[in-house]
Enzyme design. Structure first.
Site, PDB file in Angstrom:
ATOM      1  N   ASP A  38       4.545 -14.518  11.900  1.00 23.00           N
ATOM      2  CA  ASP A  38       3.260 -15.200  11.591  1.00 23.00           C
ATOM      3  C   ASP A  38       2.248 -13.861  11.675  1.00 23.00           C
ATOM      4  OD1 ASP A  38       0.779 -15.928  11.946  1.00 23.00           O
ATOM      5  OD2 ASP A  38       1.492 -17.890  12.915  1.00 23.00           O
ATOM      6  N   LYS A  49      -6.949  -0.941  11.902  1.00 24.44           N
ATOM      7  CA  LYS A  49      -6.373  -1.473  10.592  1.00 24.44           C
ATOM      8  C   LYS A  49      -5.210  -0.570  10.345  1.00 24.44           C
ATOM      9  CE  LYS A  49      -6.110  -1.780   5.923  1.00 24.44           C
ATOM     10  NZ  LYS A  49      -5.110  -0.710   5.057  1.00 24.44           N
ATOM     11  N   GLU A  88       0.809  -1.350   0.017  1.00 28.20           N
ATOM     12  CA  GLU A  88       0.034   0.017   0.034  1.00 28.20           C
ATOM     13  C   GLU A  88       0.833   1.343   0.184  1.00 28.20           C
ATOM     14  OE1 GLU A  88      -3.182   0.196   2.940  1.00 28.20           O
ATOM     15  OE2 GLU A  88      -3.263   2.073   2.932  1.00 28.20           O
ATOM     16  N   HIS A  98      -2.443   9.878  -0.987  1.00 32.81           N
ATOM     17  CA  HIS A  98      -2.843   8.581  -1.564  1.00 32.81           C
ATOM     18  C   HIS A  98      -2.795   8.486  -3.079  1.00 32.81           C
ATOM     19  CE1 HIS A  98      -3.789   5.367   1.092  1.00 32.81           C
ATOM     20  NE2 HIS A  98      -4.159   4.618   0.190  1.00 32.81           N
TER      21      HIS A  98
HETATM   22  C1  MEV Z   1      -5.669   2.831   5.384  1.00 31.27           C
HETATM   23  O1  MEV Z   1      -4.736   1.897   4.900  1.00 31.27           O
HETATM   24  C2  MEV Z   1      -5.680   2.957   6.676  1.00 31.27           C
HETATM   25  C3  MEV Z   1      -6.598   4.169   7.414  1.00 31.27           C
HETATM   26  O2  MEV Z   1      -7.982   4.139   6.854  1.00 31.27           O
HETATM   27  C4  MEV Z   1      -6.768   3.932   8.770  1.00 31.27           C
HETATM   28  C5  MEV Z   1      -7.578   5.138   9.592  1.00 31.27           C
HETATM   29  O3  MEV Z   1      -8.457   5.398   8.952  1.00 31.27           O
HETATM   30  O4  MEV Z   1      -7.432   5.280  10.646  1.00 31.27           O
HETATM   31  C6  MEV Z   1      -6.281   5.444   6.830  1.00 31.27           C
END
Ligand code: MEV
Length: 423
Positions: free
Chosen positions: A277, A261, A83, A375
């Site tokens: 892992d 995430k 990413e 991004h």
């Molecule tokens: C994207 O890979 C991760 C985000 O969505 C984390 C977040 O929203 O805090 C930008």
């Protein structure tokens, strides 16, 4: 020699220049540098020994996040991830944290849990006592399976016994607590659980069924903390925005999942680079996030009395610096060398810090200009590559893509064709 990871404009260097910086920082040998340059480093013969039915290997970009200061020590952090923006985000946010003294990260002892399930127990609560009475015998037998670990001061340390109400009736579960030192430990504790099963069956009068590690490694936690001066991060409004962003996650599991995430973006990228892992780490993190019966963010963001931003992350991190899959993978070994970590505890501390810093990068972007602008630039480059652009064409195609406002593969192909016609 003390070396600084604070490197400005690292992203502007050529790959060769970056390799030179890493070589000097981590004192890499020429062979190790050769490994960085080489594509297809994990030979087919090694891959064939790692899993079954091998027909090839699979590669991902390997980047270095700079500027990390953790527990007063400088780190260059290898990250493997598909990413865009993650490595850049980590490097930027590490720079802000550095201004406030860096990240403090403290891991507990490396205790893994193995579970032994006992079913068809005639008298479950009597079984609890009968098993606890034989605790020393159980620990001794568990430890007899791993002399080396015991010599290093690790090994099985304790047991916990519970009666569970399950959909098929009561069952007894023994949790074996094992200090696995520098190993990830799943194999070690599985072996121990299998070894002690007969004693538990005998003591309980029931039948042992499952004997397996728990990935909810809640005795193997890392706590990471950082303070970012408000002016470094863009002032009071930005600090407030980040706190509001965290509060959203604290109030809503839909947001908490994405918040976490973002934390895992950093942690898993380091995990991949060091041969860990990753599924075990994800399972542990998310189970821990839901430990109070509701899914919650793993970090908190608040202000101190002077209005500076303060972040805290608490997360289970079960990783190893020894063990087959790490030792057999040359890139995993190289990553550990670049990190200059000696123990699993230190690696976990670094990974906790990276998770917290990655979270900060995401929250700041979300609470200010939004995530898409930065991004999109990088995404446009990926699309340019996917459209078939040669390395010297990528930047031009990406720039025109962003300008067009239609960042799609079809548009990238269209632009590429028109560039080639123009030439
Ligand atoms: C994207 O890979 C991760 C985000 O969505 C984390 C977040 O929203 O805090 C930008």
């Amino acid at each position: 020699m003390s070396k600084s990871s604070r490197i400005s404009g690292f992203y502007k260097l050529t790959i060769e220049e970056r390799i030179k910086v890493v070589k000097e920082f981590a004192e890499l040998t020429d062979d190790e540098v050769g490994l960085l340059r080489r594509v297809g480093r994990l030979g087919l013969d090694v891959a064939d020994k790692m899993i079954e039915n091998v027909v090839g290997t699979f590669e991902l970009p390997y980047g270095i996040a700079v500027n990390f200061l953790i527990n007063g020590r400088d780190y260059l952090v290898p990250m493997v991830i598909e990413e865009p923006s993650v490595v850049a985000g980590a490097s930027n946010a590490a720079k802000w944290c550095r201004e406030g003294g860096g990240v403090t990260s403290i891991a507990t002892e490396q205790i893994m849990i193995s579970q032994i399930q006992v079913v068809k127990v005639p008298s479950p609560h009597t079984a609890v006592v009968k098993i606890l009475e034989r605790k020393k015998e159980i620990l001794d037998l568990a430890n007899s399976t791993n002399d080396i670990l015991v010599k290093l001061g690790g090994g099985a340390k304790d047991i916990e016994v519970r009666v569970l109400d399950s959909p098929v009736g009561k069952m007894v579960v023994v949790n074996l607590l094992v200090d696995v030192k520098d190993a990830m430990g799943a194999n070690i504790v599985n072996t121990m659980a299998e070894a002690v099963a007969p004693i538990i069956e005998d003591a309980s009068g029931g039948r042992v069924l499952l004997r397996i590690v728990s990935n909810l490694a809640d005795r193997r936690l890392v706590r990471s903390w950082t303070k970012v001066p408000k002016d470094v991060i863009g002032g009071e409004d930005v600090v407030e925005g980040i706190v509001y962003a965290w509060a959203f996650a604290a109030a809503d599991p839909y947001r908490a999942a994405t918040h976490n995430k973002g934390i895992m973006n950093g942690i898993i990228a380091v995990a991949l680079a060091t041969g860990q892992d990753t599924r075990a780490l994800e399972a542990g993190a998310h189970a821990y996030a839901a430990r109070r019966g509701r899914y919650e963010p793993l970090s908190t963001w608040e202000t101190d009395s002077e209005g500076n931003l303060v972040g805290y992350l608490e997360i289970p991190i079960a990783v190893g610096t020894v063990g087959g899959s790490i030792r057999s993978n040359p890139m995993a070994r190289l990553s550990l060398k670049i990190l200059r970590v000696k123990t699993a505890k230190e690696l976990a501390e670094v990974m906790g810090a990276v998770g917290l810093v990655q979270n900060l990068a995401a929250l700041r972007a979300l609470a200010t200009e939004g995530i898409q602008r930065g991004h999109m630039k990088l995404h446009a480059r990926q699309l340019a590559l996917a459209a078939g652009a040669r390395p010297e064409e990528v930047d031009v195609v990406a720039e025109e893509l962003v300008k067009s406002g239609r960042i799609t593969l079809e548009k990238a192909q269209e632009i590429l064709e028109s560039i080639r016609v123009r030439k």
